[in-house]
Design an enzyme around this catalytic site. Structure first.
Site, short mmCIF file in Angstrom:
data_model
loop_
_atom_site.label_atom_id
_atom_site.label_comp_id
_atom_site.label_asym_id
_atom_site.label_seq_id
_atom_site.Cartn_x
_atom_site.Cartn_y
_atom_site.Cartn_z
N GLU A 142 27.57 49.14 12.25
CA GLU A 142 28.69 48.08 12.29
C GLU A 142 28.70 47.50 13.13
OE1 GLU A 142 28.70 45.74 9.54
OE2 GLU A 142 27.30 46.48 8.61
N HIS A 170 25.89 37.83 13.00
CA HIS A 170 25.92 39.65 12.95
C HIS A 170 24.74 40.08 11.84
CE1 HIS A 170 28.79 43.36 11.45
NE2 HIS A 170 28.17 42.67 9.75
N GLU A 171 24.94 39.48 10.73
CA GLU A 171 23.35 39.57 9.64
C GLU A 171 22.38 39.97 10.32
OE1 GLU A 171 24.06 40.96 7.43
OE2 GLU A 171 26.31 40.46 7.14
N HIS A 189 21.86 43.00 12.59
CA HIS A 189 20.86 44.40 11.88
C HIS A 189 19.43 44.58 11.48
CE1 HIS A 189 25.01 46.13 9.99
NE2 HIS A 189 25.76 45.06 9.69
#
Length: 295
Positions: free
Chosen positions: A224, A147-148, A151
């Site tokens: 997100e 997930h990071e 980003h």
């Protein structure tokens, strides 16, 4: 760097269009007719310079600030098998995402959280909390890391900083118009700017800044979902859902992430009602449902 240049060019176009629109609608004439001698074009450029300067400066020092504010320890040489696994996992995910491997760190916090920051997707930092490493399974940790990395690969830190720059510009611009109008029209100040201008401008900046933050947070929530989708692609949909479900089970644990990093963490706590408009993250239930629909 190309993302920054393109986004700045887009925002300069927005400022130019705003200036033309104000002129076409006779806003300059309206202000002059009410005794307000104000060059709106110069004011708009002034606000754009200062609005973007603060936002971009924060972006360029974001890695340093993140390390200082969270106490993140960078893993340069792994000392344990857990640190070795963490480095290898981030390296694999970065390669799969097509970016250079970011710095990897661990910050001392009981809460389960992680964040990514940095001014460039090839010069970033990804850090996880000690609590997340201790209580989450390897698959769940990998999904959080994915997930990071999502980003970083999406350039979210840069884009969010530039969106904030646009918001800063227009908050400063309209606050000064309101301040001048109150000072000249209501308080009849003839020479220079009176105390009413400064008081009104500060108050207007606070109110408009508060309202405008809802726009930034709306964008952050959309961001997100994209990072969750990237995490699902890199680590598997099941693992990403499992990580979010695990985060949901820990919602009673206080989130102590510094305000400057809340938008870049995977877990930002929970707010209800109108306060939800100012959340940087969507509710976990919505994120899980979006991943389930993804299949």
């Amino acid at each position: 760097m190309m993302r920054i240049l393109l986004f700045l060019a887009t925002n300069l176009a927005v400022v130019l269009i705003a200036s033309i629109t104000l002129s076409l609608f006779g806003f300059n004439g309206f202000m002059a007719a009410n005794g307000v001698d104000l060059n709106l074009n110069q004011l708009l450029v002034f606000c754009a310079v200062f609005g973007f300067a603060g936002s971009l400066f924060s972006l360029f020092i974001s890695k340093w600030m993140a390390k200082m504010s969270t106490g993140t320890q960078i893993i340069s040489q792994p000392r344990t098998r857990h640190e070795q696994w963490l480095l290898q996992t981030v390296e694999q995910l970065s390669r799969d995402a097509g970016i250079k491997m970011p710095e990897v760190g661990i910050f001392p916090a009981y809460e389960a959280n992680a964040f990514a920051t940095g001014w460039n997707k090839n010069d970033a930092l990804v850090a996880v909390s000690q609590g997340l490493l201790e209580r989450f399974s390897p698959d769940e940790v990998k999904a959080v890391l994915a997930h990071e990395i999502g980003h970083v690969a999406n350039g979210d830190m840069v884009t969010l900083a530039l969106v904030q720059g646009v918001v800063n510009t227009f908050v400063m611009f309209f606050a000064r118009i309101i301040g001048n109008f109150v000072d000249k029209v209501i308080f009849k100040t003839e020479n220079g700017q009176g105390i009413a201008y400064y008081i009104t401008t500060i108050f207007a900046e606070l109110v408009l800044g508060f309202l405008a933050s809802a726009i930034v947070m709306w964008f952050s929530r959309k961001r997100e979902f994209r990072a969750d989708d990237a995490g699902a692609r890199l680590a598997g949909t099941g693992a990403m859902i499992g990580a979010l479900q695990r985060l949901r089970s820990e919602q009673g644990v206080p989130v102590n992430m510094p305000d400057s990093l809340t938008a870049f963490g995977i877990n930002a706590g929970l707010k209800k009602g109108l306060a939800g408009l100012f959340m940087s993250h969507p509710p976990l239930e919505q994120r899980i449902e979006a991943l389930r629909r993804r299949g």
